[in-house]
Design a protein around this motif. Structure first.
Motif, PDB file in Angstrom:
ATOM      1  N   UNK A 223     -34.345   7.546 -27.854  1.00 24.63           N
ATOM      2  CA  UNK A 223     -34.709   8.113 -29.152  1.00 24.63           C
ATOM      3  C   UNK A 223     -34.515   7.172 -30.320  1.00 24.63           C
ATOM      4  N   UNK A 224     -33.640   6.189 -30.186  1.00 22.88           N
ATOM      5  CA  UNK A 224     -33.265   5.406 -31.349  1.00 22.88           C
ATOM      6  C   UNK A 224     -33.496   3.929 -31.115  1.00 22.88           C
ATOM      7  N   UNK A 225     -33.708   3.213 -32.217  1.00 25.05           N
ATOM      8  CA  UNK A 225     -33.830   1.757 -32.167  1.00 25.05           C
ATOM      9  C   UNK A 225     -32.557   1.097 -32.684  1.00 25.05           C
ATOM     10  N   UNK A 226     -31.435   1.806 -32.561  1.00 25.14           N
ATOM     11  CA  UNK A 226     -30.178   1.311 -33.098  1.00 25.14           C
ATOM     12  C   UNK A 226     -29.694   0.090 -32.332  1.00 25.14           C
TER      13      UNK A 226
ATOM     14  N   UNK B 219     -38.026  16.865 -43.304  1.00 19.70           N
ATOM     15  CA  UNK B 219     -38.004  15.665 -42.475  1.00 19.70           C
ATOM     16  C   UNK B 219     -39.389  15.460 -41.864  1.00 19.70           C
ATOM     17  N   UNK B 220     -39.738  14.204 -41.667  1.00 15.86           N
ATOM     18  CA  UNK B 220     -41.014  13.859 -41.045  1.00 15.86           C
ATOM     19  C   UNK B 220     -40.816  13.733 -39.540  1.00 15.86           C
ATOM     20  N   UNK B 221     -41.938  13.866 -38.799  1.00 17.84           N
ATOM     21  CA  UNK B 221     -41.846  13.797 -37.340  1.00 17.84           C
ATOM     22  C   UNK B 221     -41.276  12.471 -36.867  1.00 17.84           C
ATOM     23  N   UNK B 222     -41.593  11.391 -37.586  1.00 13.50           N
ATOM     24  CA  UNK B 222     -41.094  10.084 -37.156  1.00 13.50           C
ATOM     25  C   UNK B 222     -39.587   9.932 -37.372  1.00 13.50           C
ATOM     26  N   UNK B 223     -38.971  10.854 -38.123  1.00 15.37           N
ATOM     27  CA  UNK B 223     -37.525  10.818 -38.317  1.00 15.37           C
ATOM     28  C   UNK B 223     -36.761  11.585 -37.240  1.00 15.37           C
ATOM     29  N   UNK B 224     -37.472  12.376 -36.450  1.00 16.13           N
ATOM     30  CA  UNK B 224     -36.813  13.172 -35.414  1.00 16.13           C
ATOM     31  C   UNK B 224     -36.120  12.297 -34.360  1.00 16.13           C
ATOM     32  N   UNK B 225     -36.775  11.235 -33.826  1.00 14.28           N
ATOM     33  CA  UNK B 225     -36.064  10.375 -32.872  1.00 14.28           C
ATOM     34  C   UNK B 225     -34.789   9.766 -33.453  1.00 14.28           C
ATOM     35  N   UNK B 226     -34.823   9.390 -34.732  1.00 12.57           N
ATOM     36  CA  UNK B 226     -33.630   8.847 -35.380  1.00 12.57           C
ATOM     37  C   UNK B 226     -32.509   9.877 -35.395  1.00 12.57           C
TER      38      UNK B 226
END
Length: 304
Positions: free
Chosen positions: A137-140, A226-233
């Motif tokens: 889910x994250x690019x951390x 929140x936007x859909x692209x923020x859900x994975x974050x």
């Protein structure tokens, strides 16, 4: 280390609470200005329902773990015991919910060794699920460390790792008896070996983390768009924060550790006041879901 352990727990708890208190102090006016409308209450009701469903589901998954250890039980029984014991994780020590489940399983006729192994496998599989969700889910940063941790956990729950431990425990527990030297009879082991990798319980814990993450996302939606692209974050940050709350000592139920980690991970992506408010509200939602689950399980046990 044993002498320092109690102080370490207080140091971790004190440090995380200080960080949260400082963040709240710095953004108190922004937090106080947040208003919750009728639509927000609907999102919070959805978050509460999903979180409660997640706890019911993971109790069912615990039953799958017991079945994988050759002791199948009813999913209704495992969910009821899980819900009844889950609130004990907030007691000092953070182990009493495991203790309660192990002894409830023993009272149901399951060997204590198997019951103890099941409550050890449960958080390991949860940790693996949290790492998988975080990685996807994250690019951390620290993905290499996350992959290493995931590999260690996946190897630890493999039958080739668990069966030697089970045999060792069986030998330690086996009473010493006099055996005829001419006898060739080999008694069957008390604890059968595990035959299959716990893929189904791992999938179940992935669904559990997905539900918990969805509850967190709906809590955030109650406070801000929140936007859909923020859900994975959000899912990735939630998974890492939840995992650290699970494994770091000194934080019963992950209180303090979860909040501090979520604030640190999301602070640069959302308004700080909203993040502080969201983690505080989600803690309340989680507590209410756990209390509701314990109450429902108690009422169900009174009827049977």
């Amino acid at each position: 280390m044993q002498k320092l352990k109690p102080y370490l727990r207080w140091f971790i708890l004190g440090g995380t609470l200080f960080f949260i208190a400082k963040t709240l102090r710095d953004h108190w006016q922004e937090v106080a200005s947040i208003r919750v409308g009728a639509e927000a209450w609907g999102y919070l009701a959805i978050a509460l329902t999903i979180t409660l469903l997640a706890h019911v589901w993971t109790g069912w998954v615990w039953g799958w773990i017991l079945a994988g250890l050759n002791h199948p039980v009813s999913g209704f029984w495992s969910s009821r015991v899980y819900l009844q014991t889950n609130v004990a994780k907030y007691l000092p020590g953070n182990v009493w919910h495991f203790y309660g489940r192990a002894w409830a399983a023993k009272a149901a006729g399951i060997p204590l060794e198997i019951a103890s192994l099941s409550v050890l496998l449960e958080p390991l599989l949860m940790a693996a699920a949290a790492l998988i969700v975080a990685l996807v889910s994250s690019s951390a940063a620290y993905k290499g460390l996350q992959l290493l941790g995931l590999g260690v956990v996946l190897v630890a729950v493999h039958p080739r790792s668990l069966n030697p431990a089970i045999r060792l425990v069986g030998r330690l527990k086996k009473p010493k008896t006099k055996v005829d030297a001419d006898s060739t009879e080999n008694p069957a082991p008390a604890i059968p070996p595990i035959q299959h990798y716990p893929f189904l319980p791992l999938l179940g814990e992935l669904i559990f983390l997905g539900l918990r993450g969805a509850g967190f996302c709906f809590t955030v939606m109650a406070l801000t768009a929140i936007a859909w692209e923020q859900v994975p974050l959000l899912l990735g940050a939630f998974s890492v924060a939840w995992l650290l709350g699970l494994i770091i000592p000194g934080a019963p139920g992950g209180i303090g550790v979860f909040e501090a980690t979520a604030i640190a991970l999301l602070d640069n992506h959302f308004p700080p006041a909203m993040v502080v408010s969201a983690v505080a509200v989600y803690r309340l939602v989680s507590l209410l879901a756990e209390l509701a689950g314990a109450g429902i399980a108690w009422l169900y046990s009174r009827r049977i």
